[in-house]
Design an enzyme around this catalytic site. Structure first.
Site, PDB file in Angstrom:
ATOM      1  N   HIS A   1      -6.628  27.888 -42.189  1.00 19.16           N
ATOM      2  CA  HIS A   1      -5.597  28.838 -42.594  1.00 19.16           C
ATOM      3  C   HIS A   1      -4.199  28.350 -42.284  1.00 19.16           C
ATOM      4  CE1 HIS A   1      -7.788  32.804 -43.490  1.00 19.16           C
ATOM      5  NE2 HIS A   1      -7.289  32.255 -44.569  1.00 19.16           N
TER       6      HIS A   1
ATOM      7  N   ASP B   1     -16.691  12.229 -55.743  1.00 15.06           N
ATOM      8  CA  ASP B   1     -18.065  12.014 -55.292  1.00 15.06           C
ATOM      9  C   ASP B   1     -18.457  10.542 -55.363  1.00 15.06           C
ATOM     10  OD1 ASP B   1     -19.210  14.419 -54.357  1.00 15.06           O
ATOM     11  OD2 ASP B   1     -19.043  15.228 -56.378  1.00 15.06           O
TER      12      ASP B   1
HETATM   13  C1  PEP Z   1     -15.553  14.424 -58.520  1.00 10.99           C
HETATM   14  O1  PEP Z   1     -16.566  14.348 -57.813  1.00 10.99           O
HETATM   15  O2  PEP Z   1     -14.693  13.529 -58.584  1.00 10.99           O
HETATM   16  C2  PEP Z   1     -15.305  15.630 -59.324  1.00 10.99           C
HETATM   17  C3  PEP Z   1     -14.323  15.686 -60.194  1.00 10.99           C
HETATM   18  O3  PEP Z   1     -16.122  16.688 -59.088  1.00 10.99           O
HETATM   19  P1  PEP Z   1     -15.934  17.680 -57.848  1.00 10.99           P
HETATM   20  O4  PEP Z   1     -14.697  17.291 -57.104  1.00 10.99           O
HETATM   21  O5  PEP Z   1     -15.849  19.037 -58.423  1.00 10.99           O
HETATM   22  O6  PEP Z   1     -17.179  17.428 -57.070  1.00 10.99           O
HETATM   23 MG    MG Z   2     -18.142  15.805 -58.089  1.00  8.20          MG
END
Ligand code: PEP
Ligand code: MG
Length: 620
Positions: free
Chosen positions: A249, A509
């Site tokens: 927060h 990811d």
């Molecule tokens: C990613 O993994 O780069 C992506 C765009 O998906 P998210 O951040 O929603 O996992």
């Molecule tokens: Mg992702």
């Protein structure tokens, strides 16, 4: 139970037992508020309350290294700031453990609570920020909780003083809260301690810390929301904390007040001498103690330059992003709320490059049916007025739980039932979403992609469901692709590229899985840099494979808006960059100053660098 407002609870009883009869009573009792006064949830307009992630939109200003006087924390609120350090260490409270009498101690407690609630009401009345209002209203609710008062009173009956009983109860409650597995809920322990300390200060007659006269850098162990909101925002130039994450927060409040902030910089920051000049960079997480005059001059000039750049970029945000040597890159927006489309288009988005449908789902307190989904997707397509929409099917799991789609507790949720792995196990859910999308499309340009594809079989299974749905709901202008987020998918891109219409690389990811660093890890996430050559090699392989088969490639992770990454990604041949819409004007402006031929050269050199920092230095 850690339940939040708007969540659906499921009660299960063993058949043929008394419990079945009890079920109805339990459900009734919950609906009546379990003895508390409750306000019914408005099922239609209930909104998801999580804040948008911090997005780094400005060009980063690296600090020159000055021995051990500078270091790094987590970038929590954008901007550069400097000023004298105002170090606020945890206050000491001294009080007797034993109280005078229940009556006397209870009276003290009530007076202290009354004082604190009054001051909270004053903050609420005076603050202009809705985010801060909401936090303090939640604090008021916590203080009004009858259980809280009763627990403290139990301590008083055992002979404890008001201060001791209050402190003991808050500590137990905050420790239990901090142990919750939901990171956001666990971070709310800071709110409990924040109100706890405020009431304790009132009980012990400890005055609030007075702030210096000139704009300063507030340094604390962790900044409680009320610490920030109490302080005069024109005086707090920046915030530096020892602990805390970007979703705490304190960080939300700092962002709402547009105060640059670096959090989680380690306890050493508490040893910084009061009044020593401190320079912080809320875009990189860096801070410098006693900077040289030239670093301060640089910061002032940089801040001014950033302001001017943004203003200029905004004036041209509706124009395309074409390099000096006439290479055009499509610039799209990532959104999680259907209503955000209009702003995205106004910011210069040429398409929606990623509609995170799980966030659209989260804005409903129970699973949206087909018609509700169709209406949601129509809002986006209508606002796009013929521009393409790239939609990602539900990507639930990992750090994104969906209250009404419970997943068994997993040891490693990021390696568990996420994205397509989940929806392929609930094909009805996927089918329903696909039908809603195809019906909403009305032959407007729709691109559907599946998240977390790691195996070719997953892609084919998902595509088969879509093909089946298409028979009943034909759609003229449809492309079907996958997200490249798992290294396996990037490595198999030559095979996948023969079957898909496009790839969209989720670098958030892809970086996490390639470097094996949890993207939300408080200590390690700063090392999860998407410009690591290993990730660039995967992107390169993906783009080559796609282009060989005449398919296009987008990037929809945070890397797409990173000014150091933009030339490299363009040089690798990426066709589309999709980002938070606030980043669009600056990224477009940056591209207009680049030369595609140079970008290609830099990208090739980046592929043989040995580290992310080497790539960043190369681009610099
Ligand atoms: C990613 O993994 O780069 C992506 C765009 O998906 P998210 O951040 O929603 O996992
Ligand atoms: Mg992702």
């Amino acid at each position: 139970m850690g339940c939040r407002r708007g969540q659906t609870l499921t009660f299960i009883a063993q058949p043929d037992t008394d419990a079945v009869a009890g079920l109805e009573q339990i459900i009734d009792a919950v609906q009546q508020g379990l003895g508390e006064e409750v306000e019914a949830v408005d099922l239609v307009s209930h909104q998801h309350s999580s804040s948008d992630p911090v997005v780094n939109t400005l060009e980063l200003m690296p600090f020159e290294s000055h021995g051990d006087t500078g270091s790094c924390g987590i970038a929590a609120s954008t901007g550069l700031a400097f000023g004298p350090a105002h170090v606020v260490k945890p206050r000491e409270f001294s009080y007797e453990r034993r109280g005078q009498s229940f009556k006397a101690e209870n009276e003290k407690l009530e007076i202290a609570l009354h004082q604190v609630k009054n001051s909270l009401r004053q903050f609420i009345a005076h603050t202009e920020s809705t985010a801060i209002k909401q936090i303090f209203m939640a604090h008021l609710e916590m203080l009004d909780d009858p259980d809280l008062l009763q627990s403290v009173q139990r301590g008083l009956k055992q002979g404890l003083s008001a201060a001791a009983a209050w402190h003991d109860h808050i500590e137990v409650a905050a420790t239990a809260q901090a142990a919750l597995s939901d990171r956001l809920l666990a971070e709310r322990a800071a709110d409990l301690r924040d109100i706890g300390e405020r009431v304790l200060a009132a009980l012990c007659g400890v005055a609030d810390v007075t702030e210096p006269e000139q704009p300063y850098i507030l340094i604390m162990h962790d900044v409680g929301p009320s610490d920030v909101a109490r302080l005069n925002k024109d005086r707090v130039a920046g915030i530096l904390t020892a602990v805390g994450g970007a979703s705490a927060h304190s960080a939300i409040v700092a962002r709402a007040l547009a105060i640059p902030a670096v959090v989680g910089a380690g306890v050493a920051v508490l040893n910084i001498e009061n009044h020593a000049t401190v320079l912080i960079n809320g875009d990189t997480g860096e801070y410098v103690v006693s900077p040289e005059q030239n670093q301060i001059d640089h910061a002032i000039a940089e801040r001014q330059r950033q302001r001017e750049l943004r203003e200029q970029a905004e004036q041209h945000c509706l124009e395309p992003a074409i390099t000096l040597d006439q290479h055009q890159v499509e610039i799209a927006a990532n959104i999680g709320k259907v209503g955000a489309t209009i702003q995205a288009v106004a910011d210069g988005a040429e398409a929606i490059g990623l509609l995170r449908t799980e966030l659209v789902f989260m804005s409903h307190s129970s699973a949206p049916d087909e018609a509700t989904q169709e209406a949601d997707y129509r809002v986006v397509l209508d606002a796009l007025a013929g521009r393409p929409l790239v939609v990602r099917t539900l990507d639930v799991g990992g750090d994104k739980p969906l209250p009404y789609l419970p997943i068994e507790k997993e040891e490693n949720p990021f390696l568990g039932l996420r994205g397509i792995r989940l929806t392929l196990r609930k094909p009805e859910l996927l089918r329903q979403q696909l039908v809603a999308l195809l019906k909403a499309a009305d032959n407007r340009p729709l691109r559907i992609m599946f998240p977390m594809i790691g195996r070719v079989e997953e892609w084919r299974a998902a595509k088969a469901i879509l093909d089946e749905v298409r028979i009943q709901h034909p759609c003229e202008n449809l492309q079907v692709g996958i997200m490249i987020e798992v290294p396996a998918a990037a490595l198999l891109a030559p095979i996948l590229a023969q079957e898909v219409d496009f790839f969209s690389i989720g670098t958030n990811d892809l970086t996490q899985y390639t470097l094996a660093i949890d993207r939300g890890h408080p200590l390690l996430s700063a090392e999860a840099d998407g410009l690591h050559p290993s990730i660039l090699l995967l992107i390169d392989q993906t783009v080559r494979a796609a282009h060989q088969h005449g398919k296009w490639v987008g990037i929809c992770g945070e890397l797409a808006a990173d000014p150091k990454a933009v030339p490299v990604l363009i040089g690798l041949g990426v066709d589309e960059l999709s980002m938070s819409s606030t980043s669009i004007p600056l990224v477009k402006a940056q591209i207009r100053g680049l030369n595609y031929i140079n970008c290609k050269q830099v990208a090739q050199q980046a592929l043989s660098c040995d580290s992310a920092s080497a790539v960043r230095a190369l681009v610099e």
